[in-house]
Design a protein around this motif. Structure first.
Motif, mmCIF file in Angstrom:
data_model
loop_
_atom_site.group_PDB
_atom_site.id
_atom_site.type_symbol
_atom_site.label_atom_id
_atom_site.label_comp_id
_atom_site.label_asym_id
_atom_site.label_seq_id
_atom_site.Cartn_x
_atom_site.Cartn_y
_atom_site.Cartn_z
ATOM 1 N N PRO A 330 2.474 16.957 -5.871
ATOM 2 C CA PRO A 330 3.625 16.963 -4.958
ATOM 3 C C PRO A 330 4.377 15.638 -4.939
ATOM 4 C CG PRO A 330 1.759 18.068 -3.930
ATOM 5 C CD PRO A 330 1.247 17.460 -5.215
ATOM 6 N N LEU A 405 10.634 21.989 -2.488
ATOM 7 C CA LEU A 405 9.473 21.128 -2.265
ATOM 8 C C LEU A 405 8.933 21.301 -0.835
ATOM 9 C CD1 LEU A 405 10.766 17.949 -4.137
ATOM 10 C CD2 LEU A 405 9.045 19.562 -4.934
ATOM 11 N N SER A 408 6.783 18.855 1.143
ATOM 12 C CA SER A 408 7.270 17.480 1.283
ATOM 13 C C SER A 408 7.781 17.197 2.686
ATOM 14 C CB SER A 408 8.389 17.218 0.275
ATOM 15 O OG SER A 408 8.948 15.928 0.477
#
Length: 428
Positions: A330, A405, A408
């Motif tokens: 990530p 993402l 995130s």
């Protein structure tokens, strides 16, 4: 609302309240109590992807041969003793089951209380079943795999109504070497058996499993190093010995390289490898001997950063000498995305501001960029950090920009998700 505490005091009331919250949310009304953020975000993904809350959809089970093959190839097989020791004795007494799924959400192991196993069969929670979030809705296997953190799902927090009598608590298990998701461990059972400490318990055991994987990796490199030492002592020029996954055990005649990206089907002979160029590849017990040739490497022409699938981010590099792909952690996915967006480059302080909202955290940024450059090699330049100017870059984004993402929490990524959903400009 503290769902865990309420469920312990009055499971029936908790189930009824959560059902009211879900029903209101699904018809676009404002519930009197908001769902927990991790659940609300998951429900949003389910609504956007078209999962039917009233239809218990089940994809086909894997065959017993395919389950066996995946078990034999999964690194999770090495940590089953840790998971069993940490979870099964308590789970069985508490009328729970332990479920271990791979990175694709497929159930590979399932053990625990026999009556609860039979109830799980009725939900399709069987060996070989597909429990990805976008297949069966919010749950303790698929949702932790997407958000990359432990998640407890109570009763009607499950998106699909038929799962509302169930409680699942899952934690992702990642490869400690590079942060890649390798699976999820989950403890599940009827709602009335839920305990608020289960989330911390499952997360702790998952971390013990990751620590065990780290020990296994270091032990295997040490064994390979003992094999490599006499081989490298006889060689001139640049050479290194790596394990089957490309992690370096020993290096000679060149700076240390932590890892070399290897193709999935590497074979002996002359091969082109990222960061090394043309190499002679020779097999060793437990790894490979790579002897670098002193000849120019092919020119890289194209990079594809694939962020389209939540939780599965990859980098693919193509050029005249061939192509290679790598699954990204990530953090590395965040950094490469930011550099793809800012083609002119970003300094360490700017990236620290992007990731942490704190420009002083440059040490962390430089350490991560150093790791990225070990496998990207000449693709990345520094001062400032940037992709090479003559490289074509394509970024594949999720169909819904709000799914960019997902795990995130970086301020720059969060701003871009929000701006994309609102139709406004992204960050600077």
């Amino acid at each position: 609302m503290n769902v865990a505490r309420l469920a312990v005091m009055d499971a029936t009331r908790a189930a009824r309240l959560l059902s009211e919250i879900r029903d209101a949310t699904l018809v676009g009304q404002r519930a009197r109590i908001a769902p927990r953020p991790v659940i609300e975000e998951s429900w949003g993904r389910m609504l956007r992807s078209g999962v039917d809350p009233d239809h218990d959809f089940r994809s086909g089970l894997l065959s017993s041969d395919e389950v066996r093959r995946r078990r034999e190839e999964s690194p999770l097989r090495h940590v089953l003793p840790v998971l069993r020791q940490g979870l099964l004795s308590v789970a069985d007494v508490a009328q729970h089951i332990m479920v271990v799924a791979d990175a694709d959400g497929r159930v590979l192991w399932r053990e625990g209380s026999p009556p609860v196993l039979r109830k799980a069969d009725g939900l399709g929670f069987e060996l070989g079943a597909d429990w990805r979030e976008d297949v069966v809705g919010t749950n303790g296997v698929g949702t932790p795999a997407v958000v990359r953190r432990p998640v407890q799902v109570f009763a009607a927090e499950h998106f699909v109504r038929s799962h509302a009598a169930w409680t699942c608590t899952g934690a992702p298990i990642t490869d400690p070497r590079d942060g890649r998701l390798i699976g999820v461990v989950d403890v599940s059972g009827p709602l009335e058996t839920m305990h608020p400490a289960t989330l911390a318990w499952v997360d702790s055991v998952a971390k013990l499993a990751e620590a065990r994987l780290r020990e296994i990796h270091l032990d295997s490199l040490e064994r390979l190093r003992s094999v490599a030492a006499p081989v490298l002592a006889r060689l001139d020029g640049r050479a290194l010995v790596v394990d089957r996954d490309g992690w370096s055990a020993a290096v000679s005649g060149m700076p240390y390289v932590r890892r070399v990206a290897l193709p999935k089907a590497l074979a002996p002979g002359r091969r082109w490898l990222p960061s090394l160029g043309s190499c002679a590849v020779e097999p060793l017990a437990g790894g490979w001997l790579l002897r670098a040739a002193e000849e120019p490497v092919g020119t890289v022409t194209r990079i594809v950063l694939d962020l389209a699938r939540p939780g599965r981010n990859t980098l693919t590099v193509s050029g005249s000498a061939g192509s290679w792909s790598r699954e990204l952690s990530p953090r590395h996915a965040e950094l490469l995305y930011l550099l793809a967006v800012h083609r002119a480059g970003r300094g360490a302080a700017a990236l620290a501001e992007d990731l942490f909202g704190d420009p002083s955290r440059t040490v962390t940024v430089r350490a991560e960029m150093s790791r990225i450059r070990r496998y990207c090699g000449e693709l990345l330049q520094h001062r400032p950090y940037r992709f090479r100017e003559d490289t074509e870059i394509e970024v594949l984004l999720p169909a819904n920009p709000g799914d960019l993402l997902l795990s995130s929490t970086a301020p720059a990524i969060t701003r871009r998700r929000t701006a994309a959903q609102c139709g406004g400009p992204a960050d600077r």
